[in-house]
Scaffold this motif. Sequence first.
Motif, PDB file in Angstrom:
ATOM      1  N   ASP A  35     -48.454  68.667  29.737  1.00  0.00           N
ATOM      2  CA  ASP A  35     -49.629  68.545  28.847  1.00  0.00           C
ATOM      3  C   ASP A  35     -50.909  68.181  29.594  1.00  0.00           C
ATOM      4  O   ASP A  35     -51.861  67.670  28.973  1.00  0.00           O
ATOM      5  CB  ASP A  35     -49.380  67.506  27.738  1.00  0.00           C
ATOM      6  CG  ASP A  35     -48.165  67.840  26.884  1.00  0.00           C
ATOM      7  OD1 ASP A  35     -47.862  69.045  26.754  1.00  0.00           O
ATOM      8  OD2 ASP A  35     -47.529  66.911  26.369  1.00  0.00           O
ATOM      9  N   MET A  36     -50.976  68.428  30.905  1.00  0.00           N
ATOM     10  CA  MET A  36     -52.184  68.076  31.650  1.00  0.00           C
ATOM     11  C   MET A  36     -53.378  68.931  31.220  1.00  0.00           C
ATOM     12  O   MET A  36     -54.517  68.457  31.189  1.00  0.00           O
ATOM     13  CB  MET A  36     -51.948  68.229  33.150  1.00  0.00           C
ATOM     14  CG  MET A  36     -51.168  67.084  33.764  1.00  0.00           C
ATOM     15  SD  MET A  36     -51.960  65.472  33.557  1.00  0.00           S
ATOM     16  CE  MET A  36     -53.510  65.747  34.367  1.00  0.00           C
ATOM     17  N   GLY A  37     -53.121  70.189  30.869  1.00  0.00           N
ATOM     18  CA  GLY A  37     -54.201  71.043  30.403  1.00  0.00           C
ATOM     19  C   GLY A  37     -54.855  70.488  29.150  1.00  0.00           C
ATOM     20  O   GLY A  37     -56.093  70.450  29.029  1.00  0.00           O
ATOM     21  N   GLN A  38     -54.015  70.026  28.228  1.00  0.00           N
ATOM     22  CA  GLN A  38     -54.528  69.450  26.984  1.00  0.00           C
ATOM     23  C   GLN A  38     -55.298  68.157  27.256  1.00  0.00           C
ATOM     24  O   GLN A  38     -56.359  67.905  26.675  1.00  0.00           O
ATOM     25  CB  GLN A  38     -53.366  69.182  26.021  1.00  0.00           C
ATOM     26  CG  GLN A  38     -53.800  68.629  24.682  1.00  0.00           C
ATOM     27  CD  GLN A  38     -52.605  68.391  23.763  1.00  0.00           C
ATOM     28  OE1 GLN A  38     -51.502  68.864  24.012  1.00  0.00           O
ATOM     29  NE2 GLN A  38     -52.839  67.654  22.690  1.00  0.00           N
ATOM     30  N   ILE A  39     -54.754  67.323  28.158  1.00  0.00           N
ATOM     31  CA  ILE A  39     -55.431  66.063  28.508  1.00  0.00           C
ATOM     32  C   ILE A  39     -56.797  66.344  29.120  1.00  0.00           C
ATOM     33  O   ILE A  39     -57.806  65.711  28.770  1.00  0.00           O
ATOM     34  CB  ILE A  39     -54.560  65.238  29.481  1.00  0.00           C
ATOM     35  CG1 ILE A  39     -53.313  64.718  28.760  1.00  0.00           C
ATOM     36  CG2 ILE A  39     -55.352  64.073  30.067  1.00  0.00           C
ATOM     37  CD1 ILE A  39     -52.289  64.086  29.682  1.00  0.00           C
ATOM     38  N   ASN A  40     -56.858  67.313  30.026  1.00  0.00           N
ATOM     39  CA  ASN A  40     -58.132  67.649  30.666  1.00  0.00           C
ATOM     40  C   ASN A  40     -59.152  68.169  29.659  1.00  0.00           C
ATOM     41  O   ASN A  40     -60.343  67.871  29.748  1.00  0.00           O
ATOM     42  CB  ASN A  40     -57.920  68.687  31.773  1.00  0.00           C
ATOM     43  CG  ASN A  40     -57.242  68.107  32.997  1.00  0.00           C
ATOM     44  OD1 ASN A  40     -57.378  66.923  33.299  1.00  0.00           O
ATOM     45  ND2 ASN A  40     -56.489  68.932  33.720  1.00  0.00           N
ATOM     46  N   ARG A  41     -58.662  68.969  28.683  1.00  0.00           N
ATOM     47  CA  ARG A  41     -59.577  69.515  27.672  1.00  0.00           C
ATOM     48  C   ARG A  41     -60.091  68.431  26.728  1.00  0.00           C
ATOM     49  O   ARG A  41     -61.272  68.380  26.385  1.00  0.00           O
ATOM     50  CB  ARG A  41     -58.874  70.611  26.864  1.00  0.00           C
ATOM     51  CG  ARG A  41     -58.696  71.932  27.605  1.00  0.00           C
ATOM     52  CD  ARG A  41     -58.260  73.031  26.657  1.00  0.00           C
ATOM     53  NE  ARG A  41     -57.013  72.725  25.987  1.00  0.00           N
ATOM     54  CZ  ARG A  41     -55.803  73.006  26.474  1.00  0.00           C
ATOM     55  NH1 ARG A  41     -55.706  73.592  27.655  1.00  0.00           N
ATOM     56  NH2 ARG A  41     -54.707  72.700  25.805  1.00  0.00           N
ATOM     57  N   LYS A  92     -60.147  61.727  33.394  1.00  0.00           N
ATOM     58  CA  LYS A  92     -59.017  61.034  32.780  1.00  0.00           C
ATOM     59  C   LYS A  92     -57.693  61.682  33.202  1.00  0.00           C
ATOM     60  O   LYS A  92     -56.683  60.991  33.397  1.00  0.00           O
ATOM     61  CB  LYS A  92     -59.163  61.058  31.254  1.00  0.00           C
ATOM     62  CG  LYS A  92     -58.127  60.215  30.514  1.00  0.00           C
ATOM     63  CD  LYS A  92     -58.179  58.742  30.923  1.00  0.00           C
ATOM     64  CE  LYS A  92     -59.469  58.076  30.538  1.00  0.00           C
ATOM     65  NZ  LYS A  92     -59.442  56.620  30.853  1.00  0.00           N
ATOM     66  N   GLY A  93     -57.723  63.008  33.366  1.00  0.00           N
ATOM     67  CA  GLY A  93     -56.530  63.684  33.884  1.00  0.00           C
ATOM     68  C   GLY A  93     -56.161  63.182  35.263  1.00  0.00           C
ATOM     69  O   GLY A  93     -54.985  62.978  35.569  1.00  0.00           O
ATOM     70  N   ASP A  94     -57.184  62.952  36.092  1.00  0.00           N
ATOM     71  CA  ASP A  94     -56.935  62.393  37.431  1.00  0.00           C
ATOM     72  C   ASP A  94     -56.320  60.998  37.330  1.00  0.00           C
ATOM     73  O   ASP A  94     -55.470  60.626  38.147  1.00  0.00           O
ATOM     74  CB  ASP A  94     -58.242  62.323  38.230  1.00  0.00           C
ATOM     75  CG  ASP A  94     -58.719  63.694  38.688  1.00  0.00           C
ATOM     76  OD1 ASP A  94     -57.924  64.647  38.591  1.00  0.00           O
ATOM     77  OD2 ASP A  94     -59.873  63.801  39.125  1.00  0.00           O
ATOM     78  N   ASP A  95     -56.758  60.235  36.332  1.00  0.00           N
ATOM     79  CA  ASP A  95     -56.198  58.891  36.137  1.00  0.00           C
ATOM     80  C   ASP A  95     -54.705  58.967  35.847  1.00  0.00           C
ATOM     81  O   ASP A  95     -53.922  58.133  36.321  1.00  0.00           O
ATOM     82  CB  ASP A  95     -56.907  58.176  34.979  1.00  0.00           C
ATOM     83  CG  ASP A  95     -58.326  57.757  35.324  1.00  0.00           C
ATOM     84  OD1 ASP A  95     -58.652  57.747  36.530  1.00  0.00           O
ATOM     85  OD2 ASP A  95     -59.093  57.448  34.400  1.00  0.00           O
ATOM     86  N   VAL A  96     -54.313  59.968  35.063  1.00  0.00           N
ATOM     87  CA  VAL A  96     -52.894  60.138  34.730  1.00  0.00           C
ATOM     88  C   VAL A  96     -52.095  60.478  35.983  1.00  0.00           C
ATOM     89  O   VAL A  96     -51.044  59.887  36.257  1.00  0.00           O
ATOM     90  CB  VAL A  96     -52.708  61.235  33.656  1.00  0.00           C
ATOM     91  CG1 VAL A  96     -51.231  61.529  33.437  1.00  0.00           C
ATOM     92  CG2 VAL A  96     -53.365  60.813  32.344  1.00  0.00           C
ATOM     93  N   ILE A  97     -52.603  61.438  36.757  1.00  0.00           N
ATOM     94  CA  ILE A  97     -51.904  61.835  37.989  1.00  0.00           C
ATOM     95  C   ILE A  97     -51.784  60.646  38.932  1.00  0.00           C
ATOM     96  O   ILE A  97     -50.728  60.403  39.535  1.00  0.00           O
ATOM     97  CB  ILE A  97     -52.647  63.001  38.681  1.00  0.00           C
ATOM     98  CG1 ILE A  97     -52.624  64.248  37.793  1.00  0.00           C
ATOM     99  CG2 ILE A  97     -52.021  63.310  40.041  1.00  0.00           C
ATOM    100  CD1 ILE A  97     -53.511  65.373  38.302  1.00  0.00           C
ATOM    101  N   ARG A  98     -52.865  59.890  39.047  1.00  0.00           N
ATOM    102  CA  ARG A  98     -52.874  58.723  39.936  1.00  0.00           C
ATOM    103  C   ARG A  98     -51.872  57.669  39.463  1.00  0.00           C
ATOM    104  O   ARG A  98     -51.147  57.068  40.275  1.00  0.00           O
ATOM    105  CB  ARG A  98     -54.287  58.137  39.974  1.00  0.00           C
ATOM    106  CG  ARG A  98     -54.523  57.168  41.124  1.00  0.00           C
ATOM    107  CD  ARG A  98     -55.938  56.627  41.094  1.00  0.00           C
ATOM    108  NE  ARG A  98     -56.931  57.653  41.343  1.00  0.00           N
ATOM    109  CZ  ARG A  98     -57.778  58.131  40.438  1.00  0.00           C
ATOM    110  NH1 ARG A  98     -57.775  57.646  39.205  1.00  0.00           N
ATOM    111  NH2 ARG A  98     -58.662  59.055  40.756  1.00  0.00           N
TER     112      ARG A  98
END
Length: 619
Positions: free
Chosen positions: A262-268, A274-280
Amino acid sequence: MKSDNQQLNSYNNKISLSPPNQITNPIDKSGLIAKINILGSGISSVKNTHGIIGHHNEKTYGIVDYAGFVKETNEIIKKHKEPKETLNSFHNLFINKLNNLYTAIGIIREQSNTIEIRLLDKSFNVYSLKVFLNQDDNEIVKAIKSGEPAFFDNSAFLKLPSFANLASLIIPVKICDKNICVGIVSDTNLQNHANLYQLAVTNLGLLIQNNNLTDKAGQKSYVDALTNLYSHRRFHELLSQELSLAKKNKTKVSVAIFDINDMGQINREYGHSKGDDVIRAVANKINECIKKQDVAARYGGDKISVILKNMNAEEAKYMAEYLTYSLSCCQVDDIGYVNKVSVGISTYPDDSTDKEKLLILAEQAVLVSKTRGYTNGRSTIVSAQDYDFWDDTALNSFAAVMAKRHSQLGINFEEALVEQFQNENILSQNHLIEIVTSLASAIDAKDKYTKDHSSSVSRYSVALAKAINLPDKEVERIKLGSLLHDIGKIGIPEDVLNKPSKLTEEEFNIIKQHPMIAVQKILEPNPVLHDLIPIVKYHHEQWNGKGYPCGIKGEEIPLAARIVAIADTYHALISNRPYRKGMSVEKACKILEEGAGIQWDKELVRQFISIAPSLATKI
């Protein structure tokens, strides 16, 4: 201890030299360059036949060839790359040219907040010292903070009794507003030699700074900027090393890939930041929870990879379960808990002994994991040993991985399929049919204009074989042979196979190779498939002998191959092509009828035309 001014006055009274604030930049015109220029200024009273300048008392002041000193300094810098070697060479130069008593270099370590000092005396004995940068009362620290050279009439600050009474000069080196190192030297003529020492120590500082930058550049290529984990490049290097060790020690290594869903949805919805925060957050949690011996790296995009040393597939799955549980407790502001990851695992040597194939299998397992979704809100962890390679999900996943990796690795999708096929342990006739069907479907995907071609040709061939009352065993053979009739297209370039316009003679000659490619590459290496060779090899032969690859004619062409030839042509006629729409059943049958006795067996064409309308509803 005396104040700096008291020390300076005392020192100046002894040797009647200029104060420290007159120490100049060694490359400034008023400093070393000015001294070098004096060499040619015509002062005959101090110049001898060798062109060197000095004082009347050699033992006290020494004789210095400034130009020669600069030249030797440059040669030392060119010759050596390591600070220790450079320090040794400079110290030797100082002893020979300046009557040096000791030389020390202190390298500033910001991480540990210390100055690591290496001191060499006149006999090249080595002393190691450490000074903390927060020792504000230490003369070395004071000089570094002031950024200016400082003279002292003793060296008591070193806390080395044998050097305590020696006069000293501290030379801090700052490059781009960053403290790099500090030089400390002693001789009997420090004031006159200060510029020379400063030149050498500054050069040494530049060398240290250059080494630091080189190390950082190398480190950056090893570290992913977003996650602070190892980079993708470093992951490959470390995995290669671990696989070599595992081969040598006969141990196992597993690779686990975690793909954040769901990274695409998070980024959108929340933005890429914020997507980078999740990956980190995922990277930090995984790195925190793995064993010290294991390695975590950024695999790319939303994926984190882990090298699990000395772990088989089951042990790796257990570790992955622990990590996914830990991730489910990991929370990111605005997003919530990170509980949706797909996990794929492959194991050396059980799944493969080749690094790239091991990674392909792990990626394939990730995609299978995505398809299977979640159990009780938890990720489904999939090992390469958990799925049947030839089921639809696994095969589609494999195709997706290979399509992505083709340009990266030069691994051919079809070649990999064939290799897997060659290594498959055929358990039964039904198992063989399933695998052959999957293989044919995958090959059909290479020709974008003939989707499901092999399965349709097989269905038509079986219908014709049954219409002429062939035995069940022969019908089954024709079913398999027709499924594989175009398998030789694995060796045909896609630009030829998918060319939308008419083929040139050269291109058509390339296409004509596919029956023999199939025989040599697929069928002959598999004893269980030898019965299919006549079907695949001769299905493009013609009744009049003008076909290929062998040019045989009439009943010389095996019956099964004649059946497949008609079914193959019929499906090509009713299928949409880039240059025309698919024909109607009636028109296709008319063309077959016109070619009966010329291209195709006349009786077989008659039989096929009679059943074609009943097949049309399934097309």
